[in-house]
Write a protein that holds these residues in place. Sequence first.
Motif, PDB file in Angstrom:
ATOM      1  N   ASP A 104     -50.345  -8.528 -23.368  1.00 27.31           N
ATOM      2  CA  ASP A 104     -49.324  -8.057 -22.430  1.00 27.31           C
ATOM      3  C   ASP A 104     -47.942  -8.623 -22.734  1.00 27.31           C
ATOM      4  OD1 ASP A 104     -50.063 -10.652 -21.732  1.00 27.31           O
ATOM      5  OD2 ASP A 104     -49.752 -10.315 -19.583  1.00 27.31           O
ATOM      6  N   ALA A 105     -47.769  -9.309 -23.870  1.00 31.21           N
ATOM      7  CA  ALA A 105     -46.466  -9.895 -24.223  1.00 31.21           C
ATOM      8  C   ALA A 105     -45.419  -8.810 -24.418  1.00 31.21           C
ATOM      9  CB  ALA A 105     -46.585 -10.743 -25.485  1.00 31.21           C
ATOM     10  N   LEU A 106     -44.192  -9.125 -24.022  1.00 31.57           N
ATOM     11  CA  LEU A 106     -43.062  -8.197 -24.158  1.00 31.57           C
ATOM     12  C   LEU A 106     -41.999  -8.827 -25.057  1.00 31.57           C
ATOM     13  CD1 LEU A 106     -41.573  -5.556 -23.170  1.00 31.57           C
ATOM     14  CD2 LEU A 106     -40.511  -7.005 -21.431  1.00 31.57           C
ATOM     15  N   LEU A 107     -41.477  -8.036 -25.968  1.00 28.72           N
ATOM     16  CA  LEU A 107     -40.357  -8.441 -26.824  1.00 28.72           C
ATOM     17  C   LEU A 107     -39.094  -7.715 -26.370  1.00 28.72           C
ATOM     18  CD1 LEU A 107     -38.850  -9.480 -29.401  1.00 28.72           C
ATOM     19  CD2 LEU A 107     -39.867  -7.526 -30.616  1.00 28.72           C
ATOM     20  N   ILE A 108     -38.015  -8.463 -26.149  1.00 30.79           N
ATOM     21  CA  ILE A 108     -36.692  -7.877 -25.959  1.00 30.79           C
ATOM     22  C   ILE A 108     -35.972  -7.987 -27.298  1.00 30.79           C
ATOM     23  CG2 ILE A 108     -34.459  -8.037 -24.790  1.00 30.79           C
ATOM     24  CD1 ILE A 108     -35.885  -9.150 -22.359  1.00 30.79           C
ATOM     25  N   LEU A 109     -35.663  -6.868 -27.901  1.00 28.71           N
ATOM     26  CA  LEU A 109     -35.025  -6.822 -29.217  1.00 28.71           C
ATOM     27  C   LEU A 109     -33.590  -6.339 -29.069  1.00 28.71           C
ATOM     28  CD1 LEU A 109     -35.010  -6.923 -32.298  1.00 28.71           C
ATOM     29  CD2 LEU A 109     -36.156  -4.696 -32.317  1.00 28.71           C
ATOM     30  N   ALA A 110     -32.640  -7.199 -29.420  1.00 27.90           N
ATOM     31  CA  ALA A 110     -31.220  -6.892 -29.258  1.00 27.90           C
ATOM     32  C   ALA A 110     -30.547  -6.819 -30.626  1.00 27.90           C
ATOM     33  CB  ALA A 110     -30.533  -7.949 -28.394  1.00 27.90           C
ATOM     34  N   PRO A 111     -30.325  -5.625 -31.171  1.00 29.08           N
ATOM     35  CA  PRO A 111     -29.642  -5.510 -32.468  1.00 29.08           C
ATOM     36  C   PRO A 111     -28.215  -6.047 -32.393  1.00 29.08           C
ATOM     37  CG  PRO A 111     -30.649  -3.418 -31.806  1.00 29.08           C
ATOM     38  CD  PRO A 111     -30.672  -4.307 -30.610  1.00 29.08           C
ATOM     39  N   ARG A 112     -27.768  -6.621 -33.492  1.00 32.55           N
ATOM     40  CA  ARG A 112     -26.390  -7.139 -33.532  1.00 32.55           C
ATOM     41  C   ARG A 112     -25.389  -6.022 -33.299  1.00 32.55           C
ATOM     42  NH1 ARG A 112     -23.828 -12.005 -32.863  1.00 32.55           N
ATOM     43  NH2 ARG A 112     -21.888 -12.095 -34.044  1.00 32.55           N
ATOM     44  N   HIS A 113     -25.683  -4.833 -33.864  1.00 29.81           N
ATOM     45  CA  HIS A 113     -24.803  -3.677 -33.718  1.00 29.81           C
ATOM     46  C   HIS A 113     -25.542  -2.605 -32.926  1.00 29.81           C
ATOM     47  CE1 HIS A 113     -22.028  -5.538 -36.484  1.00 29.81           C
ATOM     48  NE2 HIS A 113     -22.992  -5.685 -37.368  1.00 29.81           N
ATOM     49  N   PRO A 114     -25.214  -2.448 -31.643  1.00 32.70           N
ATOM     50  CA  PRO A 114     -25.956  -1.511 -30.786  1.00 32.70           C
ATOM     51  C   PRO A 114     -25.950  -0.074 -31.289  1.00 32.70           C
ATOM     52  CG  PRO A 114     -24.604  -2.977 -29.451  1.00 32.70           C
ATOM     53  CD  PRO A 114     -24.206  -3.210 -30.877  1.00 32.70           C
ATOM     54  N   GLU A 115     -24.948   0.295 -32.087  1.00 34.11           N
ATOM     55  CA  GLU A 115     -24.906   1.667 -32.591  1.00 34.11           C
ATOM     56  C   GLU A 115     -26.075   1.963 -33.529  1.00 34.11           C
ATOM     57  OE1 GLU A 115     -21.986  -0.778 -35.168  1.00 34.11           O
ATOM     58  OE2 GLU A 115     -22.549  -0.614 -33.050  1.00 34.11           O
ATOM     59  N   ARG A 116     -26.822   0.964 -33.916  1.00 35.53           N
ATOM     60  CA  ARG A 116     -28.017   1.148 -34.725  1.00 35.53           C
ATOM     61  C   ARG A 116     -29.243   1.472 -33.868  1.00 35.53           C
ATOM     62  NH1 ARG A 116     -29.919  -3.240 -36.912  1.00 35.53           N
ATOM     63  NH2 ARG A 116     -31.181  -2.008 -38.348  1.00 35.53           N
ATOM     64  N   GLY A 117     -29.046   1.661 -32.579  1.00 37.52           N
ATOM     65  CA  GLY A 117     -30.159   1.846 -31.664  1.00 37.52           C
ATOM     66  C   GLY A 117     -31.109   2.959 -32.051  1.00 37.52           C
ATOM     67  N   ASP A 118     -30.574   4.106 -32.454  1.00 36.33           N
ATOM     68  CA  ASP A 118     -31.431   5.233 -32.837  1.00 36.33           C
ATOM     69  C   ASP A 118     -32.338   4.865 -34.007  1.00 36.33           C
ATOM     70  OD1 ASP A 118     -30.359   6.829 -30.872  1.00 36.33           O
ATOM     71  OD2 ASP A 118     -28.971   7.889 -32.206  1.00 36.33           O
ATOM     72  N   ALA A 119     -31.765   4.241 -35.019  1.00 39.30           N
ATOM     73  CA  ALA A 119     -32.529   3.879 -36.210  1.00 39.30           C
ATOM     74  C   ALA A 119     -33.596   2.837 -35.884  1.00 39.30           C
ATOM     75  CB  ALA A 119     -31.597   3.355 -37.304  1.00 39.30           C
ATOM     76  N   VAL A 120     -33.236   1.856 -35.059  1.00 35.06           N
ATOM     77  CA  VAL A 120     -34.196   0.816 -34.701  1.00 35.06           C
ATOM     78  C   VAL A 120     -35.338   1.404 -33.875  1.00 35.06           C
ATOM     79  CG1 VAL A 120     -34.529  -1.361 -33.484  1.00 35.06           C
ATOM     80  CG2 VAL A 120     -32.449  -0.999 -34.826  1.00 35.06           C
ATOM     81  N   GLU A 121     -34.993   2.264 -32.923  1.00 38.97           N
ATOM     82  CA  GLU A 121     -36.029   2.895 -32.105  1.00 38.97           C
ATOM     83  C   GLU A 121     -36.989   3.715 -32.978  1.00 38.97           C
ATOM     84  OE1 GLU A 121     -36.592   5.811 -28.209  1.00 38.97           O
ATOM     85  OE2 GLU A 121     -34.653   5.717 -29.226  1.00 38.97           O
ATOM     86  N   ALA A 122     -36.441   4.461 -33.915  1.00 39.71           N
ATOM     87  CA  ALA A 122     -37.285   5.277 -34.793  1.00 39.71           C
ATOM     88  C   ALA A 122     -38.256   4.406 -35.582  1.00 39.71           C
ATOM     89  CB  ALA A 122     -36.414   6.103 -35.736  1.00 39.71           C
ATOM     90  N   LEU A 123     -37.762   3.276 -36.093  1.00 40.35           N
ATOM     91  CA  LEU A 123     -38.631   2.365 -36.850  1.00 40.35           C
ATOM     92  C   LEU A 123     -39.753   1.822 -35.971  1.00 40.35           C
ATOM     93  CD1 LEU A 123     -37.568  -0.390 -39.320  1.00 40.35           C
ATOM     94  CD2 LEU A 123     -39.061  -0.989 -37.420  1.00 40.35           C
ATOM     95  N   LEU A 124     -39.404   1.393 -34.768  1.00 39.17           N
ATOM     96  CA  LEU A 124     -40.402   0.796 -33.873  1.00 39.17           C
ATOM     97  C   LEU A 124     -41.454   1.811 -33.447  1.00 39.17           C
ATOM     98  CD1 LEU A 124     -38.029  -1.365 -31.631  1.00 39.17           C
ATOM     99  CD2 LEU A 124     -39.457  -2.140 -33.533  1.00 39.17           C
ATOM    100  N   ARG A 125     -41.011   3.015 -33.124  1.00 40.93           N
ATOM    101  CA  ARG A 125     -41.973   4.053 -32.715  1.00 40.93           C
ATOM    102  C   ARG A 125     -42.868   4.460 -33.890  1.00 40.93           C
ATOM    103  NH1 ARG A 125     -41.335   5.556 -27.628  1.00 40.93           N
ATOM    104  NH2 ARG A 125     -39.288   5.363 -26.616  1.00 40.93           N
ATOM    105  N   ALA A 126     -42.300   4.474 -35.095  1.00 43.32           N
ATOM    106  CA  ALA A 126     -43.101   4.799 -36.269  1.00 43.32           C
ATOM    107  C   ALA A 126     -44.202   3.764 -36.499  1.00 43.32           C
ATOM    108  CB  ALA A 126     -42.213   4.895 -37.506  1.00 43.32           C
ATOM    109  N   GLU A 127     -43.957   2.536 -36.026  1.00 38.41           N
ATOM    110  CA  GLU A 127     -44.957   1.488 -36.174  1.00 38.41           C
ATOM    111  C   GLU A 127     -45.908   1.431 -34.973  1.00 38.41           C
ATOM    112  OE1 GLU A 127     -43.403  -2.242 -37.407  1.00 38.41           O
ATOM    113  OE2 GLU A 127     -42.542  -1.408 -39.246  1.00 38.41           O
ATOM    114  N   GLY A 128     -45.760   2.402 -34.062  1.00 36.58           N
ATOM    115  CA  GLY A 128     -46.737   2.533 -32.985  1.00 36.58           C
ATOM    116  C   GLY A 128     -46.422   1.823 -31.697  1.00 36.58           C
ATOM    117  N   TRP A 129     -45.223   1.257 -31.587  1.00 42.05           N
ATOM    118  CA  TRP A 129     -44.874   0.525 -30.370  1.00 42.05           C
ATOM    119  C   TRP A 129     -44.450   1.473 -29.250  1.00 42.05           C
ATOM    120  CZ3 TRP A 129     -46.565  -4.176 -30.450  1.00 42.05           C
ATOM    121  CH2 TRP A 129     -46.534  -4.936 -31.631  1.00 42.05           C
ATOM    122  N   THR A 130     -44.717   1.069 -28.021  1.00 42.95           N
ATOM    123  CA  THR A 130     -44.182   1.745 -26.844  1.00 42.95           C
ATOM    124  C   THR A 130     -42.855   1.092 -26.508  1.00 42.95           C
ATOM    125  OG1 THR A 130     -46.407   2.207 -26.018  1.00 42.95           O
ATOM    126  CG2 THR A 130     -44.589   2.376 -24.443  1.00 42.95           C
TER     127      THR A 130
END
Length: 425
Positions: free
Chosen positions: A266-292
């Motif tokens: 049940d652990a939760l990670l808060i991931l804060a990119p240095r450059h928020p404009e990378r949000g789309d790319a980071v989200e795509a990577l995380l979802r591709a790895e199966g994360w909710t």
Amino acid sequence: MAPAPLTLTYQLYRLLTALGAPIAKRTARKRFEARNGPAERFDERSGHASLPRPSGRLIWMHAVSVGEFLSILDLVQDITATGVQVLVTTTTSSAADLAAQRLSHGVLHQFSPLDTPQATRRFLDHWHPDLAVFVESEIWPNQIVMAHARGIPLALINARLSASSLKQWQKKPDTARSLLIRFDAIMTQTDGTRTALQSLGVLPDQLAVTGDMKAAAAAQPVDHAAAQTLESNLSGRPLWVASSSHDGEEADISAAHRIVTAKSPDALLILAPRHPERGDAVEALLRAEGWTVARRSKAQPITGQTQIYLADTLGETGLWYSLAPIVFIAGSFTTVGGHNPYEPAHFDCAVLHGPHYANFELAYTEMHAANACQEVQDGRALGQTVSDLFGSAQLAVLQTNAKTFVTGAKNARGAVVQKLIGLIK
């Protein structure tokens, strides 16, 4: 004493930056647009002001990016309290966004001019500052030489010089001296930087060691209402933060969270990119790895199924630190060189970092000596360390030592303010 004569290397630099100004502008525009900079303000990069110059004494402070900007916030407030006005320039749009949020009323902000003769001339013609202050390692030859030629005093504050930078300057010692000797005052973070600068020809009476201004900065602000809402959503789940991640690091952080959730599902990670404009790319990577994933910028709530909360916003770093017992400071799994460990220390966080921390070598070295942080070599080690720390006695030790360290950090900010004001003619 007259300044050292300008070298052929500088004269060539000036010629190339003058001839290459159109190319520099196009390159800067592409980068500006890629990072969602406000289109109507891009001309500031060419030295065209979008604000009038106020009457009275004006200090220009150039802080480049988010880290440098945050380091001078309290200093700016101290200066304006003396009645002197301040113009802050930054290069990145993320720093500009923070400036809009955090600068007190009356403090001006502009994007910094490119270091071309044309842009610098326009900038100085409009603002004609009474003092120009550069932060940390910002050595812009045209800006330095042209400001000095106009009789504008120059200061370099919170100065640091990495081993690689020193090696580069040592290849052109005459050019280094001809630029650095034009500063009226250079205030360094460490004795080592002072010694290195003296080896490049800087005079002893130009130099003072004032410590790292980031150590004495106030804690990041926290939206307490938002913190209460988030805490209620967390329901006591194990929580850790990965802060200021860069491209290429999210894969390691994802691998780390995989290890954490294997032991604490049940652990939760808060991931804060240095450059928020990378949000789309980071989200795509995380979802591709199966994360909710739930995303802060889209106001998506944390639910019981959320495994990673993507904090792709600006100005909320203090909020994340206030919630989490463990913070990994990213930028340290790459040659970026790490980010500020003082900020999470203010919030009683256990501070973890990777092996690359040249930007904060003094801070991490001293924190290691005080058992106030811990180094991890890669994503696997990060995940194992976070997992082991949850609920351990070592977690409380790291938290207490980090808080004690940052509380006791010394910095002569008052002396810096006094010195800067004294330089105004």
